[in-house]
Motif scaffolding. Structure first.
Motif, PDB file in Angstrom:
ATOM      1  N   LEU A  59       4.078  10.366  -9.120  1.00  0.00           N
ATOM      2  CA  LEU A  59       3.369  10.860 -10.219  1.00  0.00           C
ATOM      3  C   LEU A  59       2.821  12.254 -10.254  1.00  0.00           C
ATOM      4  N   ASP A  60       1.952  12.517  -9.181  1.00  0.00           N
ATOM      5  CA  ASP A  60       1.600  13.957  -8.988  1.00  0.00           C
ATOM      6  C   ASP A  60       2.437  14.929  -9.239  1.00  0.00           C
TER       7      ASP A  60
ATOM      8  N   GLU B  84       0.900  -1.282   0.039  1.00  0.00           N
ATOM      9  CA  GLU B  84       0.086   0.023  -0.183  1.00  0.00           C
ATOM     10  C   GLU B  84       0.892   1.373   0.105  1.00  0.00           C
TER      11      GLU B  84
ATOM     12  N   ASP C 241      -0.341  12.302   8.607  1.00  0.00           N
ATOM     13  CA  ASP C 241      -0.971  11.047   9.389  1.00  0.00           C
ATOM     14  C   ASP C 241       0.329  10.277   9.661  1.00  0.00           C
TER      15      ASP C 241
ATOM     16  N   ASN D  51       2.197   6.950  -6.253  1.00  0.00           N
ATOM     17  CA  ASN D  51       1.076   7.979  -6.883  1.00  0.00           C
ATOM     18  C   ASN D  51       1.491   9.435  -6.544  1.00  0.00           C
ATOM     19  N   THR D  52       2.252   9.590  -5.468  1.00  0.00           N
ATOM     20  CA  THR D  52       2.646  10.767  -5.024  1.00  0.00           C
ATOM     21  C   THR D  52       3.967  11.443  -5.835  1.00  0.00           C
TER      22      THR D  52
ATOM     23  N   GLU E 233      -2.330  15.477   3.892  1.00  0.00           N
ATOM     24  CA  GLU E 233      -3.059  14.762   4.680  1.00  0.00           C
ATOM     25  C   GLU E 233      -2.301  13.346   5.101  1.00  0.00           C
ATOM     26  N   ARG E 234      -1.729  12.808   4.030  1.00  0.00           N
ATOM     27  CA  ARG E 234      -1.067  11.507   4.301  1.00  0.00           C
ATOM     28  C   ARG E 234       0.256  11.539   4.932  1.00  0.00           C
TER      29      ARG E 234
ATOM     30  N   ILE F  59       2.690   2.001  -3.366  1.00  0.00           N
ATOM     31  CA  ILE F  59       1.568   2.654  -4.456  1.00  0.00           C
ATOM     32  C   ILE F  59       1.355   4.023  -4.063  1.00  0.00           C
ATOM     33  N   ALA F  60       1.282   4.054  -2.728  1.00  0.00           N
ATOM     34  CA  ALA F  60       0.938   5.556  -2.276  1.00  0.00           C
ATOM     35  C   ALA F  60       1.935   6.273  -2.910  1.00  0.00           C
TER      36      ALA F  60
ATOM     37  N   LYS G 224      -4.932  20.859  -4.773  1.00  0.00           N
ATOM     38  CA  LYS G 224      -5.863  19.625  -4.571  1.00  0.00           C
ATOM     39  C   LYS G 224      -4.793  18.608  -4.313  1.00  0.00           C
ATOM     40  N   GLU G 225      -3.703  18.443  -5.045  1.00  0.00           N
ATOM     41  CA  GLU G 225      -3.159  17.081  -4.793  1.00  0.00           C
ATOM     42  C   GLU G 225      -2.001  17.475  -3.682  1.00  0.00           C
TER      43      GLU G 225
ATOM     44  N   TYR H  50      -3.985  16.604  -0.413  1.00  0.00           N
ATOM     45  CA  TYR H  50      -4.067  15.051  -0.267  1.00  0.00           C
ATOM     46  C   TYR H  50      -2.671  14.540   0.255  1.00  0.00           C
ATOM     47  N   HIS H  51      -1.508  15.201  -0.364  1.00  0.00           N
ATOM     48  CA  HIS H  51      -0.344  14.695   0.141  1.00  0.00           C
ATOM     49  C   HIS H  51      -0.122  14.837   1.465  1.00  0.00           C
TER      50      HIS H  51
END
Lengths: 251, 152
Positions: free
Chosen positions: A44-45, A34, A141, A41-42, A137-138, A37-38, A130-131, A134-135
């Motif tokens: 990639l953004d 997980e 956390d 994806n980060t 937030e993760r 993948i995260a 927006k991206e 989201y980054h």
């Protein structure tokens, strides 16, 4: 003004390019699927945002260079990224600490840029913000989860914070480029982002049971290009290898 | 005679998203404008995520679909403002996503129910999923993992 604008766009694009590359180095190596993948994806953004920033930089420069040319054919001294983002990945905790320290700044910067008088910059910022949200937030956390986790994860996160904190100050030091863009309403004075940044960092670190180092020292030289750390050159040998070995190669 | 715009929108609504083929590029809300400029058809698309690798494939698929209908002069351009939002997903698209096993986006920030068994006892596995636009969730009732279409 064109030179200052080009410089500023390279700073934005080089941050996302170099951090995107660093984060992509985790692909296939993260501790769990997980997270792998995260991270991918980060990355990639960030690379997508780089295409927009360096694409506009190339357009502003008007020297018949493309975003790809800027990314793949410049050498260390032409890069304008923060020293923070070129620092090695270290362990997973160090990577996530670097990400959090960057994301918290990136979000504030992009939010400010959505009000830019340059509509092209405002449009890119509105897309990227927006991206970045989201980054953040993760990464926040994860810093909290690992900081307030086991004795071992706490120890590693505190070590990561101690190592990386001296790279934060560079984000807020203005130079002539910032002064002229700020006067034109194109970009904020970086120093104005500091209070909100530190408030966010303090909240998260308190929850993560981590202690901010008691030092005001700041490594500098990345965003001005005056002196990068030794790590950037090594990164570029990987990232730019194909264009260096096979100049002009295309898909 | 050039086909009218309603016809062209209908054709575009038959172009599947390359990653999620049950919805069309029109359902996804990424086709922002279609207009004739003389005998040249202008199609304006917007990317979902700035780094989404499907974006170039989508432009190619749109061009191919229109050429197959006999439109030779097509110009596809990218517009990033206003930025794409999941609010632009069509109702038809939302329903098809759920049928396909992907929970549609919700402003509340998480899926409403398991797309398979409809349970509301759910847990987030990861904020990211198999594509930039999805997150990875699990149903605590039927125990199946599922994708959730992130709300942005």
């Amino acid at each position: 003004m064109r030179d200052a604008l080009f410089e500023f766009l390279c700073r934005m694009g080089d941050n996302t390019l170099v951090l995107g590359h660093r984060v992509s180095e985790w692909c296939g190596h993260a501790p769990v699927l997980e997270e792998d993948i995260a991270l991918a994806n980060t990355a990639l953004d960030l690379i997508g945002q780089t295409q927009m920033w360096l694409g506009l930089a190339a357009e502003v420069e008007g020297a018949d260079r493309s975003a790809d040319d800027l990314a793949m054919l410049r050498d260390v001294w032409d890069f304008r990224n923060l020293l923070l983002v070129e620092q090695p990945n270290g362990d997973f905790g160090q990577t996530m600490m670097r990400q959090f320290l960057f994301d918290a700044w990136h979000l504030l910067m992009l939010q400010a840029l959505t009000d830019s008088t340059d509509t092209r910059i405002a449009a890119i910022a509105a897309k990227a913000v927006k991206e970045a949200q989201y980054h953040l937030e993760r990464s926040a956390d994860t810093v909290i989860g690992l900081g307030d986790g086991t004795a071992e994860s706490h120890r590693r996160m505190q070590a990561a914070l101690d190592l990386l904190w001296p790279y934060v100050g560079e984000m807020f030091v203005a130079d002539a480029v910032d002064d002229s863009l700020c006067a034109a309403g194109i970009a904020p004075d970086p120093a104005t982002l500091r209070a909100a940044y530190e408030a966010r960092i303090q909240t998260v670190m308190a929850e993560a049971t981590l202690t901010l180092p008691d030092t005001g020292f700041a490594h500098q030289g990345g965003r001005t290009g005056r002196q990068h750390s030794e790590h950037l050159g090594h990164l570029l040998t990987q990232m730019q290898w194909l264009q260096r070995a096979y100049p002009g190669a295309t898909w | 005679m050039a086909p009218d715009l309603a016809q062209i929108w209908d054709w575009l609504d038959q172009v599947p998203d390359p990653e999620i083929p049950v919805i069309s590029v029109v359902d996804l809300g990424i086709v922002r404008d279609v207009a004739w400029d003389g005998d040249m058809l202008d199609v304006v698309v917007t990317p979902t995520y700035s780094g989404c690798p499907a974006t170039t494939v989508i432009a190619l698929d749109i061009e191919t679909a229109l050429r197959d209908r006999g439109l030779d002069r097509v110009r596809i351009s990218t517009r990033i403002a206003p930025p794409w939002t999941t609010d632009w997903l069509s109702d038809k698209g939302r329903a098809r996503l759920e049928d396909y096993g992907i929970a549609p986006p919700r402003p509340a920030g998480g899926p409403e129910r398991c797309p398979r068994c409809r349970s509301t006892d759910l847990a987030r596995v990861s904020q990211f999923g198999s594509t930039p636009c999805k997150a990875h969730w699990r149903c605590n009732t039927c125990l199946e993992p599922f994708d959730y279409f992130k709300c942005i």
